[in-house]
Enzyme design. Sequence first.
Site, PDB file in Angstrom:
ATOM      1  N   SER A   1     -18.621   7.589  -6.987  1.00 55.61           N
ATOM      2  CA  SER A   1     -17.821   8.758  -7.326  1.00 55.61           C
ATOM      3  C   SER A   1     -16.745   8.463  -8.369  1.00 55.61           C
ATOM      4  CB  SER A   1     -17.217   9.348  -6.039  1.00 55.61           C
ATOM      5  OG  SER A   1     -16.593  10.570  -6.266  1.00 55.61           O
TER       6      SER A   1
ATOM      7  N   ASP B   1     -19.441  11.246 -10.297  1.00 52.79           N
ATOM      8  CA  ASP B   1     -20.703  11.785  -9.784  1.00 52.79           C
ATOM      9  C   ASP B   1     -20.723  13.309  -9.810  1.00 52.79           C
ATOM     10  OD1 ASP B   1     -18.937  12.237  -7.675  1.00 52.79           O
ATOM     11  OD2 ASP B   1     -20.432  11.805  -6.124  1.00 52.79           O
TER      12      ASP B   1
END
EC number: 5.4.2.10
Length: 459
Positions: free
Chosen positions: A100, A242
């Site tokens: 992420s 992400d």
Amino acid sequence: MGVLFGTDGVRGVANRELTPELAFRLGRAGAYVLAEKTGKKTVLVGRDTRASGDMLEAALVAGITSAGLNVCLLGVLPTPAVAFLTRARGAAGGIVISASHNPAEDNGIKFFGPDGYKLPDALEEEIENLVLGSMERIPSPTGAGVGRAYSCAEAVEEYLEHVRRIGPPTLKGMKIAVDCAHGAAYALAPTLLEGLGAKVIPLGVEPDGHNINDGCGSTKPHRLSLLVKETGADLGLAFDGDADRLIGVDGRGEVADGDVVIWGCARYLKAHRRLKEDTVVVTVMSNLGLKRALQAENIRVLETRVGDRYVLEAMLKSGACLGGEQSGHIIFLDHNTTGDGLITAMMLLRLLVETGQRLEDLNRSLVRYPQLLENVRVRDKGRVMQSPELLAAIEAEKARLGEEGRVLVRPSGTEPVIRVMVEALDPEKARSVLDSLVDVIRGIEEGGELAAAAQGSWS
């Protein structure tokens, strides 16, 4: 929370904590558990742009195919796209290789079930027990029984078409600066916006495997802010690595965080009678101003711990269709099962186009309490958080603020830090309260270090 699985999958420094060996075992165990629960034989795998993604994907796929399941390789794709496609394609599950918004050296492995939701704790625990124990009961087929891996690049358009339908019919005449954090949305976001007629000014769209989230993206929107002002863009959109988060920047270069997006979308959905249960779910980190503003609009606000899994749990329990975090991780349950930066962008742009507002109008309309946040690095989060001295200090500072503010002190779920947040109508009082609590935490930490040093000298 297990040994391997945290609040958002398995994470660590790639090739140190998150090794190819661990990825292989996760793939093998995860494939077995998913196939056993669903009776299906295909798993979707996507990843972000980190260099370590190639290594971990190869190991993960080897583990999955060794258990007799096939792998649909999606390539570089946002986390929410994998969640959507797993459900849309009727797969046994989906797996994302991403950390992420973390630095490039980190990586992670996250599982989705066939319904597109993150796996429940019980299934994660089952996978973890297999990984950490014996995997003898997992079959090892040979010959035609071995799984195959194949490209599913065409699935990207399937996801994009779903997202397009959520946005406005056209963005013609709009100039939008887009920061993709050199991450998973680096190609999709500009393609999506240009396809709707917008003029796109790109930033963070040249991933080299090592620059993901480096000085850019939703956690560092300062470069996007400068770009919006320099180019005269109508607004800016910042995604994380992400692309499950979105942070906006208005035409003045001012950040419009997740609270602003939730504020605008909640009122928009309610006006169109699409805000289910007239309820919004937020976390304890959302600004007190947002909560009071929503309540003034007769919108019920439910508050959870920090973390999208807690937001989702409350949404499913209450029947709400909108929930999210100040960080820009926002869930529109009518459109996807997890936070989705591209869907959030489409919802935000739709409300701006249909209402004729500018993002700065929306940003100004939410009156926020001054909010201060400081992270204090400690060696033992549990010891500090349980300290009677800190607990007493927190209660004293809460009493000091009364109804004019609030205090939140919590340990990070991913780092060795204590997060201290203070909101107050009076910025000077907020600063005073914050400094006082930070001093207490540092004093406790220094006392612990001295005690540890003294014990070491006598041992």
